[in-house]
Scaffold this motif. Sequence first.
Motif, PDB file in Angstrom:
ATOM      1  N   ALA A  44       0.836  -1.205   0.000  1.00 19.72           N
ATOM      2  CA  ALA A  44       0.000   0.000   0.000  1.00 19.72           C
ATOM      3  C   ALA A  44       0.869   1.251   0.000  1.00 19.72           C
ATOM      4  CB  ALA A  44      -0.905  -0.004   1.221  1.00 19.72           C
ATOM      5  N   ASP A  45       0.430   2.259  -0.721  1.00 24.90           N
ATOM      6  CA  ASP A  45       1.054   3.574  -0.704  1.00 24.90           C
ATOM      7  C   ASP A  45       0.174   4.435   0.191  1.00 24.90           C
ATOM      8  OD1 ASP A  45       2.083   6.081  -1.093  1.00 24.90           O
ATOM      9  OD2 ASP A  45       1.997   6.018  -3.278  1.00 24.90           O
ATOM     10  N   LEU A  46       0.674   4.779   1.366  1.00 22.68           N
ATOM     11  CA  LEU A  46      -0.151   5.475   2.347  1.00 22.68           C
ATOM     12  C   LEU A  46      -0.624   6.837   1.870  1.00 22.68           C
ATOM     13  CD1 LEU A  46       1.758   4.504   5.598  1.00 22.68           C
ATOM     14  CD2 LEU A  46      -0.275   3.442   4.620  1.00 22.68           C
ATOM     15  N   ALA A  47       0.048   7.426   0.889  1.00 22.41           N
ATOM     16  CA  ALA A  47      -0.373   8.727   0.377  1.00 22.41           C
ATOM     17  C   ALA A  47      -1.541   8.588  -0.599  1.00 22.41           C
ATOM     18  CB  ALA A  47       0.800   9.419  -0.310  1.00 22.41           C
ATOM     19  N   LYS A  48      -1.789   7.382  -1.068  1.00 26.36           N
ATOM     20  CA  LYS A  48      -2.846   7.128  -2.041  1.00 26.36           C
ATOM     21  C   LYS A  48      -3.837   6.125  -1.473  1.00 26.36           C
ATOM     22  CE  LYS A  48       0.318   7.834  -5.876  1.00 26.36           C
ATOM     23  NZ  LYS A  48       0.944   7.217  -7.022  1.00 26.36           N
ATOM     24  N   VAL A  49      -4.710   5.627  -2.323  1.00 28.27           N
ATOM     25  CA  VAL A  49      -5.643   4.583  -1.917  1.00 28.27           C
ATOM     26  C   VAL A  49      -4.848   3.324  -1.584  1.00 28.27           C
ATOM     27  CG1 VAL A  49      -7.543   3.133  -2.706  1.00 28.27           C
ATOM     28  CG2 VAL A  49      -7.477   5.547  -3.329  1.00 28.27           C
ATOM     29  N   PRO A  50      -5.214   2.622  -0.511  1.00 26.50           N
ATOM     30  CA  PRO A  50      -4.488   1.395  -0.164  1.00 26.50           C
ATOM     31  C   PRO A  50      -4.495   0.394  -1.318  1.00 26.50           C
ATOM     32  CG  PRO A  50      -6.035   1.998   1.565  1.00 26.50           C
ATOM     33  CD  PRO A  50      -6.307   2.906   0.391  1.00 26.50           C
ATOM     34  N   ALA A  51      -3.425  -0.381  -1.410  1.00 24.49           N
ATOM     35  CA  ALA A  51      -3.306  -1.371  -2.478  1.00 24.49           C
ATOM     36  C   ALA A  51      -4.009  -2.670  -2.129  1.00 24.49           C
ATOM     37  CB  ALA A  51      -1.828  -1.646  -2.756  1.00 24.49           C
ATOM     38  N   GLY A  52      -4.629  -2.731  -0.982  1.00 23.11           N
ATOM     39  CA  GLY A  52      -5.306  -3.955  -0.572  1.00 23.11           C
ATOM     40  C   GLY A  52      -6.486  -4.279  -1.463  1.00 23.11           C
ATOM     41  N   CYS A  53      -7.014  -5.434  -1.255  1.00 20.53           N
ATOM     42  CA  CYS A  53      -8.131  -5.940  -2.038  1.00 20.53           C
ATOM     43  C   CYS A  53      -9.437  -5.453  -1.404  1.00 20.53           C
ATOM     44  CB  CYS A  53      -8.067  -7.465  -2.029  1.00 20.53           C
ATOM     45  SG  CYS A  53      -9.254  -8.258  -3.105  1.00 20.53           S
ATOM     46  N   ALA A  54     -10.236  -4.723  -2.164  1.00 20.95           N
ATOM     47  CA  ALA A  54     -11.510  -4.216  -1.661  1.00 20.95           C
ATOM     48  C   ALA A  54     -12.521  -5.359  -1.567  1.00 20.95           C
ATOM     49  CB  ALA A  54     -12.033  -3.132  -2.587  1.00 20.95           C
ATOM     50  N   PHE A  55     -13.436  -5.251  -0.602  1.00 20.31           N
ATOM     51  CA  PHE A  55     -14.459  -6.286  -0.420  1.00 20.31           C
ATOM     52  C   PHE A  55     -15.179  -6.572  -1.732  1.00 20.31           C
ATOM     53  CE2 PHE A  55     -15.777  -6.940   4.215  1.00 20.31           C
ATOM     54  CZ  PHE A  55     -14.481  -6.784   4.672  1.00 20.31           C
ATOM     55  N   GLY A  56     -15.536  -5.537  -2.446  1.00 21.29           N
ATOM     56  CA  GLY A  56     -16.269  -5.703  -3.702  1.00 21.29           C
ATOM     57  C   GLY A  56     -15.507  -6.526  -4.723  1.00 21.29           C
ATOM     58  N   ASP A  57     -14.166  -6.472  -4.668  1.00 23.27           N
ATOM     59  CA  ASP A  57     -13.349  -7.231  -5.612  1.00 23.27           C
ATOM     60  C   ASP A  57     -13.613  -8.727  -5.506  1.00 23.27           C
ATOM     61  OD1 ASP A  57     -12.207  -4.871  -6.456  1.00 23.27           O
ATOM     62  OD2 ASP A  57     -10.365  -5.124  -5.289  1.00 23.27           O
ATOM     63  N   PHE A  58     -13.693  -9.242  -4.282  1.00 23.40           N
ATOM     64  CA  PHE A  58     -13.903 -10.686  -4.187  1.00 23.40           C
ATOM     65  C   PHE A  58     -15.362 -11.073  -4.038  1.00 23.40           C
ATOM     66  CE2 PHE A  58     -11.753  -9.332  -0.245  1.00 23.40           C
ATOM     67  CZ  PHE A  58     -12.759  -9.504   0.689  1.00 23.40           C
ATOM     68  N   MET A  59     -16.230 -10.145  -3.660  1.00 24.90           N
ATOM     69  CA  MET A  59     -17.662 -10.464  -3.617  1.00 24.90           C
ATOM     70  C   MET A  59     -18.157 -10.785  -5.022  1.00 24.90           C
ATOM     71  SD  MET A  59     -19.153  -7.844  -0.700  1.00 24.90           S
ATOM     72  CE  MET A  59     -20.439  -7.340  -1.758  1.00 24.90           C
ATOM     73  N   GLN A  60     -17.783  -9.969  -5.980  1.00 21.93           N
ATOM     74  CA  GLN A  60     -18.199 -10.204  -7.367  1.00 21.93           C
ATOM     75  C   GLN A  60     -17.509 -11.432  -7.939  1.00 21.93           C
ATOM     76  OE1 GLN A  60     -17.277  -6.543  -9.337  1.00 21.93           O
ATOM     77  NE2 GLN A  60     -19.124  -5.513  -8.611  1.00 21.93           N
ATOM     78  N   ARG A  61     -16.235 -11.529  -7.691  1.00 12.46           N
ATOM     79  CA  ARG A  61     -15.439 -12.623  -8.267  1.00 12.46           C
ATOM     80  C   ARG A  61     -15.880 -13.992  -7.748  1.00 12.46           C
ATOM     81  NH1 ARG A  61      -8.876 -12.575  -8.235  1.00 12.46           N
ATOM     82  NH2 ARG A  61      -8.569 -14.656  -9.046  1.00 12.46           N
ATOM     83  N   LEU A  62     -16.257 -14.063  -6.466  1.00  9.49           N
ATOM     84  CA  LEU A  62     -16.592 -15.338  -5.858  1.00  9.49           C
ATOM     85  C   LEU A  62     -18.087 -15.553  -5.685  1.00  9.49           C
ATOM     86  CD1 LEU A  62     -13.820 -15.324  -3.110  1.00  9.49           C
ATOM     87  CD2 LEU A  62     -13.763 -16.453  -5.339  1.00  9.49           C
ATOM     88  N   ASN A  63     -18.879 -14.552  -6.047  1.00 10.75           N
ATOM     89  CA  ASN A  63     -20.343 -14.642  -5.952  1.00 10.75           C
ATOM     90  C   ASN A  63     -20.797 -14.978  -4.525  1.00 10.75           C
ATOM     91  OD1 ASN A  63     -22.931 -14.393  -6.986  1.00 10.75           O
ATOM     92  ND2 ASN A  63     -23.055 -16.563  -7.522  1.00 10.75           N
ATOM     93  N   ILE A  64     -20.283 -14.196  -3.562  1.00  8.29           N
ATOM     94  CA  ILE A  64     -20.617 -14.363  -2.146  1.00  8.29           C
ATOM     95  C   ILE A  64     -21.223 -13.046  -1.665  1.00  8.29           C
ATOM     96  CG2 ILE A  64     -19.717 -14.829   0.161  1.00  8.29           C
ATOM     97  CD1 ILE A  64     -17.369 -16.265  -1.160  1.00  8.29           C
ATOM     98  N   GLY A  65     -22.288 -13.112  -0.888  1.00  5.40           N
ATOM     99  CA  GLY A  65     -22.964 -11.926  -0.390  1.00  5.40           C
ATOM    100  C   GLY A  65     -22.186 -11.201   0.693  1.00  5.40           C
TER     101      GLY A  65
END
Length: 109
Positions: A44-65
């Motif tokens: 992660a670059d603390l001056a910018k948006v974190p480089a982590g994986c957003a919840f939405g990234d894997f909710m859509q990818r894995l089809n989990i609510g």
Amino acid sequence: MSVLAQKDTVTSEQLAAAFRALSNPNRLRIYQVIVDHCRQHGPADLAKVPAGCAFGDFMQRLNIGAPTVSHHVRELSEAGLIRVEREGRRRFCHAEPVMQERLAHFFEM
């Protein structure tokens, strides 16, 4: 108990918690997505948006609510496998490198 024996016990307990968390197929898949995302995007670059994986990234990818994802992410976090950071209303997951090293070392033995 010696300091070395205490350290081995702590590490064994941490590994057991990690394996329990990863024994659920959904949590294992979520963890794999987070680790892959963090490898592709770097730290992660603390001056910018974190480089982590957003919840939405894997909710859509894995089809989990959302409620199910929140439960699984909490379990992964409590096991020390990931950390979760908030950026406004969004949450980002980061793989914990120390635990990744412990897991890798365990499998190298």
